[in-house]
Design a protein around this motif. Sequence first.
Motif, PDB file in Angstrom:
ATOM      1  N   LEU A 115       8.814   5.159  -4.314  1.00 29.75           N
ATOM      2  CA  LEU A 115       7.811   4.292  -3.586  1.00 29.75           C
ATOM      3  C   LEU A 115       7.090   3.661  -4.627  1.00 29.75           C
ATOM      4  O   LEU A 115       6.718   4.046  -5.261  1.00 29.75           O
ATOM      5  CB  LEU A 115       6.790   5.222  -2.854  1.00 29.75           C
ATOM      6  N   GLU A 116       6.819   2.140  -4.179  1.00 31.88           N
ATOM      7  CA  GLU A 116       5.804   1.731  -5.094  1.00 31.88           C
ATOM      8  C   GLU A 116       5.002   0.881  -3.983  1.00 31.88           C
ATOM      9  O   GLU A 116       5.167   0.502  -3.193  1.00 31.88           O
ATOM     10  CB  GLU A 116       6.386   0.255  -5.622  1.00 31.88           C
ATOM     11  N   PHE A 117       3.612   0.744  -4.356  1.00 35.15           N
ATOM     12  CA  PHE A 117       2.723   0.003  -3.399  1.00 35.15           C
ATOM     13  C   PHE A 117       2.842  -1.279  -3.915  1.00 35.15           C
ATOM     14  O   PHE A 117       2.812  -1.669  -4.988  1.00 35.15           O
ATOM     15  CB  PHE A 117       1.279   0.565  -4.011  1.00 35.15           C
ATOM     16  N   GLU A 118       2.801  -2.130  -2.675  1.00 34.59           N
ATOM     17  CA  GLU A 118       3.262  -3.653  -3.052  1.00 34.59           C
ATOM     18  C   GLU A 118       1.836  -4.302  -3.489  1.00 34.59           C
ATOM     19  O   GLU A 118       0.911  -4.251  -3.015  1.00 34.59           O
ATOM     20  CB  GLU A 118       3.746  -4.293  -1.549  1.00 34.59           C
ATOM     21  N   SER A 119       2.252  -5.047  -4.593  1.00 38.35           N
ATOM     22  CA  SER A 119       1.067  -5.741  -5.311  1.00 38.35           C
ATOM     23  C   SER A 119       0.779  -6.926  -4.726  1.00 38.35           C
ATOM     24  O   SER A 119      -0.249  -7.576  -5.189  1.00 38.35           O
ATOM     25  CB  SER A 119       1.471  -5.855  -6.872  1.00 38.35           C
ATOM     26  N   ASP A 120       1.589  -7.421  -3.878  1.00 40.94           N
ATOM     27  CA  ASP A 120       1.179  -8.654  -3.149  1.00 40.94           C
ATOM     28  C   ASP A 120       0.023  -8.540  -2.339  1.00 40.94           C
ATOM     29  O   ASP A 120      -0.364  -9.491  -1.643  1.00 40.94           O
ATOM     30  CB  ASP A 120       2.378  -9.454  -2.486  1.00 40.94           C
TER      31      ASP A 120
ATOM     32  N   HIS B 190     -11.265  -7.561 -14.196  1.00 41.25           N
ATOM     33  CA  HIS B 190     -11.028  -5.952 -14.618  1.00 41.25           C
ATOM     34  C   HIS B 190      -9.685  -5.423 -14.437  1.00 41.25           C
ATOM     35  O   HIS B 190      -9.229  -4.783 -15.432  1.00 41.25           O
ATOM     36  CB  HIS B 190     -11.823  -5.303 -13.621  1.00 41.25           C
ATOM     37  N   ALA B 191      -8.753  -5.988 -13.771  1.00 45.51           N
ATOM     38  CA  ALA B 191      -7.347  -5.537 -13.488  1.00 45.51           C
ATOM     39  C   ALA B 191      -6.675  -6.616 -13.024  1.00 45.51           C
ATOM     40  O   ALA B 191      -7.029  -7.068 -11.917  1.00 45.51           O
ATOM     41  CB  ALA B 191      -7.333  -4.132 -13.063  1.00 45.51           C
ATOM     42  N   SER B 192      -5.149  -6.578 -13.347  1.00 44.31           N
ATOM     43  CA  SER B 192      -4.440  -7.250 -12.411  1.00 44.31           C
ATOM     44  C   SER B 192      -3.968  -6.753 -11.194  1.00 44.31           C
ATOM     45  O   SER B 192      -4.048  -5.412 -11.265  1.00 44.31           O
ATOM     46  CB  SER B 192      -2.929  -7.796 -13.347  1.00 44.31           C
ATOM     47  N   ALA B 193      -3.248  -7.423 -10.207  1.00 42.78           N
ATOM     48  CA  ALA B 193      -2.754  -6.911  -9.271  1.00 42.78           C
ATOM     49  C   ALA B 193      -1.764  -5.785  -9.397  1.00 42.78           C
ATOM     50  O   ALA B 193      -1.796  -4.690  -8.768  1.00 42.78           O
ATOM     51  CB  ALA B 193      -2.143  -8.008  -8.034  1.00 42.78           C
ATOM     52  N   LYS B 194      -0.998  -5.946 -10.334  1.00 42.80           N
ATOM     53  CA  LYS B 194       0.294  -5.017 -10.594  1.00 42.80           C
ATOM     54  C   LYS B 194      -0.356  -3.677 -11.304  1.00 42.80           C
ATOM     55  O   LYS B 194      -0.004  -2.626 -10.801  1.00 42.80           O
ATOM     56  CB  LYS B 194       1.057  -5.694 -11.678  1.00 42.80           C
ATOM     57  N   TYR B 195      -1.253  -3.995 -11.934  1.00 41.98           N
ATOM     58  CA  TYR B 195      -1.971  -2.698 -12.562  1.00 41.98           C
ATOM     59  C   TYR B 195      -2.500  -1.977 -11.459  1.00 41.98           C
ATOM     60  O   TYR B 195      -2.324  -0.618 -11.474  1.00 41.98           O
ATOM     61  CB  TYR B 195      -2.790  -3.076 -13.659  1.00 41.98           C
ATOM     62  N   ARG B 196      -3.235  -2.479 -10.708  1.00 42.24           N
ATOM     63  CA  ARG B 196      -3.804  -1.821  -9.429  1.00 42.24           C
ATOM     64  C   ARG B 196      -2.760  -1.178  -8.569  1.00 42.24           C
ATOM     65  O   ARG B 196      -2.962   0.280  -8.271  1.00 42.24           O
ATOM     66  CB  ARG B 196      -4.778  -2.755  -8.678  1.00 42.24           C
ATOM     67  N   ALA B 197      -1.894  -1.747  -8.470  1.00 45.40           N
ATOM     68  CA  ALA B 197      -0.784  -1.150  -7.365  1.00 45.40           C
ATOM     69  C   ALA B 197      -0.275   0.070  -8.203  1.00 45.40           C
ATOM     70  O   ALA B 197       0.224   0.991  -7.805  1.00 45.40           O
ATOM     71  CB  ALA B 197       0.402  -2.430  -7.129  1.00 45.40           C
TER      72      ALA B 197
END
Length: 287
Positions: free
Chosen positions: A231-236, A243-250
């Motif tokens: 499972l991956e959390f969708e970064s979109d 502070h952080a990119s969407a990809k990093y947060r996901a």
Amino acid sequence: MNTVAYLRPRSIAEVSECLISLPEARLLAGGQSLIAAWRLRLCELTHFVDLQDVPDLKDIRLEGDALWVGAMCTHAQIAESPLIVAQFPMLSALAQGIADAQIRNVGTIGGALANNDPAACWPAGVLAMHADIVTNQRVINADAFFQGFFTTALKEGEWILGLRFSRITWATYLKFEQVASRFALVGVAVVRAANGQVRVAVTGLGQGVTRWHAAESTLTSAWHVQSLNKLEFESDKVLSDIHASAKYRAHLVAVLCRRAVAANTGESAAMQRQPLITPSDNGSSVF
Ligand SMILES: Cc1cc2nc3c(=O)[nH]c(=O)nc-3n(C[C@H](O)[C@H](O)[C@H](O)COP(=O)(O)OP(=O)(O)OC[C@H]3O[C@@H](n4cnc5c(N)ncnc54)[C@H](O)[C@@H]3O)c2cc1C
């Protein structure tokens, strides 16, 4: 800045009357968000309606098997309540992790929920626990209460009296802190009910607290860290900021969810080898 009047009602009925007769009035709990927003002119108001003299809003008690927490309970009061520490430890740990001692001693659970800051901890804990928010007009389940960026289901003249938490088998809340404020860069609450049903709520993504349904159904079927492997959390669905990119947060959502489950099952939370993602990730991967 216009002069603002200060009112101190002494009953729930008096507070409700203030809100009906003074539509531009705002409730004042601990002032930790409201005063800053007002001073920065992010909101306009004619009256502060201070809740601190209203009886019952600071109660913590059992109602049958459920826990009642009044809206004016401070984070410190919740963190230190012997009842909550013993019987609802996730709530006391979450409260203890908020900001610093000064803010914990004045900031309230009611103010935090009404504010619904997209990086706040309480929305995640309350949503994962499937708690009921009790207002002066009705009971709103957490699933319906949180409606996105600084937005809730509260209507004009409606305000929070307290919350009711059902007893659950196991719960934990983990956050990766924004170091200056201790707000959640990402925070994940995982709750497992007696029937094995799992709820996962995530804060810090920029748009308001949300549930991670894919993880919930996977973990309900098989309560193991390994269930999360694919499972991956969708970064979109996630915002980037300084502070952080969407990809990093996901990525953090997945890491924290694994750690939360591992804390219960005793498994390793380690991920299979994959590219290293940094806070300012620009899409390139490093091993
Ligand atoms: C530096 C800093 C760090 C923080 N770190 C964290 C953190 O790590 N995690 C976290 O979760 N939070 C964090 N917070 C948020 C803080 O803990 C408070 O919960 C939040 O600011 C709300 O404050 P308050 O209770 O004083 O409400 P106020 O500021 O008084 O009110 C906030 C809003 O809620 C409304 N309101 C208040 N009470 C009610 C009610 N009963 N019914 C309806 N509306 C109501 C007010 O009118 C206002 O719009 C941080 C805040 C600061 C300033």
